[in-house]
Design an enzyme around this catalytic site. Sequence first.
Site, PDB file in Angstrom:
ATOM      1  N   HIS A 127       0.839  -1.204   0.000  1.00 47.70           N
ATOM      2  CA  HIS A 127       0.000   0.000   0.000  1.00 47.70           C
ATOM      3  C   HIS A 127       0.868   1.246   0.000  1.00 47.70           C
ATOM      4  O   HIS A 127       0.446   2.308   0.415  1.00 47.70           O
ATOM      5  CB  HIS A 127      -0.957  -0.009   1.188  1.00 47.70           C
ATOM      6  CG  HIS A 127      -1.585  -1.348   1.389  1.00 47.70           C
ATOM      7  ND1 HIS A 127      -1.144  -2.229   2.322  1.00 47.70           N
ATOM      8  CD2 HIS A 127      -2.567  -1.963   0.693  1.00 47.70           C
ATOM      9  CE1 HIS A 127      -1.846  -3.353   2.221  1.00 47.70           C
ATOM     10  NE2 HIS A 127      -2.706  -3.215   1.248  1.00 47.70           N
TER      11      HIS A 127
HETATM   12  S1  FES Z   1       1.981  -0.600   3.117  1.00 48.24           S
HETATM   13 FE1  FES Z   1       0.333  -1.892   3.645  1.00 48.24          FE
HETATM   14  S2  FES Z   1       1.386  -3.640   4.273  1.00 48.24           S
HETATM   15 FE2  FES Z   1       2.983  -2.310   3.844  1.00 48.24          FE
END
Ligand code: FES
Lengths: 430, 180
Positions: free
Chosen positions: B145
């Site tokens: 993410h």
């Molecule tokens: S940014 Fe969501 S798990 Fe690493």
Amino acid sequence: MSPIPSEKYVPQSAFMKWMEARLPIWGFLYPTAIAYPTPRNLNYFWTFGGILSFCLVVQIITGIVLAMHYTANVDMAFNSVEHIMRNVNYGWLIRYVHSNGASMFFLAVYIHMFRGLYYGSYKAPREVLWILGVIIFLLMMATAFMGYVLPWGQMSFWGATVIINLVGALPLVGDWITTWLLGGFAVGNPTLNRFFSLHYLLPFMIAGVVILHIWALHVPGNNNPTGVSVKTKQDTLPFHPYITMKDAFALVLFMILFAAFVFYAPNILGHTDNYIKANPLVTPAHIVPEWYLLPFYAILRAVPSKLGGVLLMFGSIGVLFILPWLDTSKVRSGAYRPLFKQFFWIFVVVCLGLGYLGAQPAEGGYVIAARILTTMYFLFFLAVLPLLGLFEKTKPLPNSITESVLGKNGGGGMAGAAASGATAAPESKA
Amino acid sequence: MSATDSTADGAGQEPTRRDFLYVTTGAVAAVGVGAVAWPLIHQMNPDASTKALASVEVDIGAIEPGQSIRVMWRGKPVFIRNRTDEEVEAAKAVPLDDLPDPQTDEERATPDNGNLLIMVGVCTHLGCIPLGEAGEYNGWFCPCHGSHYDTSGRIRKGPAPANLEIPEYTFLTDTTVRIG
Ligand code: FES
Ligand code: HEM
């Protein structure tokens, strides 16, 4: 409010009289599933309840068969699925029906839910019916999520990791609950075993809630495309043969689509990475859940805060529980609500857009778009629905279901019906 | 007799023998339910064999500057990186005010060798494994993410709430470390 009562079953033969005096099962089934009065104007969107029941049965039967050949152990799970695909007689068929069956189940439930939304089927007196539906939906998502972990591919492992770690966002107890759910410090053998156990259990719990759902349906009776309540017997048709035949025809069409996936594109809805065995040291470049969870995944990633994302994601389903009280409009059916109709279609596009964004990497313009659509998703429930009921000028409702189908003169003359067109009748009535 | 007492006389009365029996029966039943529920809940917590794997010993003698190794600990990867001097300088140069989870590089690196960094290689967002020498701060980047960590493993940008975790460890010799 209460609908037209079902015709009672009166046993004729000596055997049935004997039986009914001991176990009146036909006395229960006849008014429930044969004579049950249904609005005569139900359209094909009302066939999805039956289709959903079919999906649940298919998942349970294929699932029990798969469980005869599957091994829930981190060293063997992946290979046992390949064993099912290559060695077990018709194993490939059973597995493809089960995996595509989950997608078909969600396709049907989404149509079923949007149907309810459009025709206001969640409004009084069907609030409990709707809430039971949302509970079924939650159980379906939990079941599908745990089922996807079982083949122990890369997406299985990393999907499970990401979703279970969501719980860690809870203040204070988060870490404790995460470890408790995992049965370890990361997704591992204990996790796989408990998921298998629960994946077997939950569909039977869904079956239980479906019984309550149908019970709650049979108290007020079906809603219908006009949203106008059933008033006389003339507004209804017996469930059998009218609805059973319509349901059966829709089911056949649905099965054709189902078979097209199973036989011609069995892997198109899945992710190729799930044919790579789970590796706890390598995260796939791009983790995506199954398509039916994508809109919620997009909401999760829309906010730059872990707890915030988790709360919004659960809130996006939680809001469905209070939907019956958010919509202030007295008119049930969207067919008579010109503004609602437009917002409804915008909402459908918002949900599809979120689904698209859930499959994209969480960066740049995608994140901004996800934020806009997430805001719109919540505004629909929290602002549009409460306000529309106050300001919208709705179209006049037909006096009865019969009138909406047969025109004002109650089917007396073909001329009247032909002039306005049977379904256009309500709108021409000024 | 107590049954008639409690129903007939109404409020303002001394608790009767029957009331006392109700309350104590209820209390014993509650303890009983708890005693049955707890084993059913606790069985899902990490079992003895999982906990037995709770520490590992690693030889770190051969890691050259600019190299990293990964070892498994409690089912999770641990990153051991012998950082280059530039990476350490970059980490030290960051003002603490710029950090969402403020920690100095000294608090994170191993005490005797400031270049050596030992961290749990699990993104503090939702548990993916970040990629090394990547991201906007040339530290670690989590592709799931989009969380960016700097050369000290501190969160700089993205949804992760905290710096990469520093596990408990002890140096057994100059080149062997026990994690956990
Ligand atoms: S940014 Fe969501 S798990 Fe690493
Ligand atoms: C396993 C999943 C489900 C099954 C098997 C199921 C089954 C059924 C059946 C057989 C009906 C009656 C026929 C029909 O109207 O289509 C029905 C009606 C209904 N369902 Fe479901 N359902 C499921 C999930 C859901 C979900 C997730 C929701 C909403 C959140 C929902 C909301 C409703 C509503 C509001 C009705 C009444 C509709 C009406 O009569 O107008 N259902 N369901």
